[in-house]
Design a protein around this motif. Structure first.
Motif, short mmCIF file in Angstrom:
data_model
loop_
_atom_site.label_atom_id
_atom_site.label_comp_id
_atom_site.label_asym_id
_atom_site.label_seq_id
_atom_site.Cartn_x
_atom_site.Cartn_y
_atom_site.Cartn_z
N UNK A 54 0.78 -1.22 0.00
CA UNK A 54 0.00 0.00 0.00
C UNK A 54 0.81 1.28 0.00
N UNK A 55 0.10 2.35 -0.21
CA UNK A 55 0.65 3.71 -0.19
C UNK A 55 -0.44 4.60 0.39
N UNK A 56 -0.09 5.43 1.36
CA UNK A 56 -1.08 6.29 1.97
C UNK A 56 -0.46 7.61 2.38
N UNK A 57 -1.19 8.69 2.18
CA UNK A 57 -0.79 10.00 2.67
C UNK A 57 -1.68 10.31 3.86
N UNK A 58 -1.11 10.28 5.06
CA UNK A 58 -1.90 10.54 6.26
C UNK A 58 -1.74 12.01 6.64
N UNK A 59 -2.82 12.78 6.58
CA UNK A 59 -2.72 14.23 6.81
C UNK A 59 -2.49 14.55 8.29
N UNK A 60 -2.05 15.77 8.58
CA UNK A 60 -1.86 16.20 9.98
C UNK A 60 -3.19 16.22 10.73
N UNK A 61 -3.09 16.04 12.04
CA UNK A 61 -4.23 16.19 12.95
C UNK A 61 -5.37 15.23 12.66
N UNK A 62 -5.03 14.05 12.15
CA UNK A 62 -6.03 13.01 11.92
C UNK A 62 -5.64 11.76 12.71
#
Length: 297
Positions: A27-35
């Protein structure tokens, strides 16, 4: 934005005995700030919370390409990790990790098992007690991950068999990085890698290399010469290719216009962006958009 995030089951048509590794998830994921991390839709069997941590029955290689966070495993005190870091997860070894709430992170991962994987990860240079590897920003590393994702997504079983070889290449780069790190880096290498990190942090902005040199107390001539010796390309070409690779990703993962992509990636002219893209990447930006649209039909 399109984010590749997928878990796959072992394909019985791909016999791991022939290759020594078998891919279990990817997989590949962009986890945003404050989540919250992990996401609530994390697959059952892989979800964990910080208090309890997690055990796996497989090996995993996780690569953090941007952002920063914390990693802890097997009694190892919490370790700060940043961009260009790989951490290895070993079967039946407790671990936990999360991105910094102010930065989030971009992560790539692959889970696997197999005789060759077990043999390689039992070498002295790898261990659950030292699972963190500084790989740095190696374009080939992300290219191999991209190829791995593409082969898994295809319906062509012959191409899918190539996935094992892509994984072996990833493990080979990690192995080489461990050996290199164990030998120790020279002052020049350490300085250039720190400056390289600064370039990655500001890749879509106007970077004043002379100002960067002043920040690290080196001359511009030393920087240019040393950068090319360490990374085998000039600083300006390195930054250009970094922007073009990110532009490719943005075109593939978003519906931004080519003009918007150009400005998002630090180019002040769509015409120049398209011309230099064609020159360096050997195809037009619009060709990537056509391929993307075709693949989603």
């Amino acid at each position: 934005m399109r984010i590749f995030k997928k878990y796959i089951d072992p394909n019985p048509e791909i016999d791991s005995k022939n290759y020594g590794v078998q891919i279990l998830n990817l997989g590949h994921n962009i986890h945003p700030p404050h989540k919250q991390y992990p996401d609530q839709d994390h697959p059952e069997g892989y979800y964990f919370n910080w208090e309890k941590g997690r055990y796996l029955k497989e090996y995993q290689l996780v690569y953090i390409s941007s952002g920063k966070g914390t990693f802890e495993a097997n009694g190892l005190p919490p370790q700060k990790i940043g961009p260009g870091t790989v951490f290895l997860l070993f079967p039946d070894v407790w671990h936990r990790f999360y991105p910094d709430k102010d930065t989030g992170w971009e992560e790539y991962w692959v889970g696997f098992h197999g005789d060759y994987a077990k043999y390689l990860l039992e070498q002295k240079c790898f261990s659950p007690e030292n699972p963190i590897i500084s790989v740095g920003f190696i374009p080939e590393f992300l290219d191999i991950f991209s190829n791995l994702i593409e082969t898994i997504e295809t319906d062509n079983q012959l191409l899918k068999k190539m996935a094992s070889f892509h994984l072996i290449n990833l493990l080979g780069i990690a192995y080489t990085s461990v050996l290199k790190n164990n030998r120790g880096l020279s002052h020049k290498d350490k300085t250039i890698h720190k400056m390289q990190n600064e370039i990655h942090a500001q890749w879509n902005k106007s970077i004043d290399f002379e100002l960067l040199c002043n920040q690290y107390k080196v001359s511009y001539s030393w920087f240019r010469k040393s950068f090319k010796e360490v990374l085998e390309t000039s600083p300006s070409q390195y930054l250009l290719m970094l922007r073009l690779r990110n532009a490719t990703r943005i075109i593939q993962e978003t519906n931004l216009s080519i003009s918007q992509v150009a400005f998002e990636c630090g180019f002040h002219s769509e015409h120049y962006f398209s011309r230099i893209f064609k020159q360096k990447m050997k195809l037009n930006p619009t060709d990537i958009r056509k391929d993307k649209n075709h693949s989603t039909e």
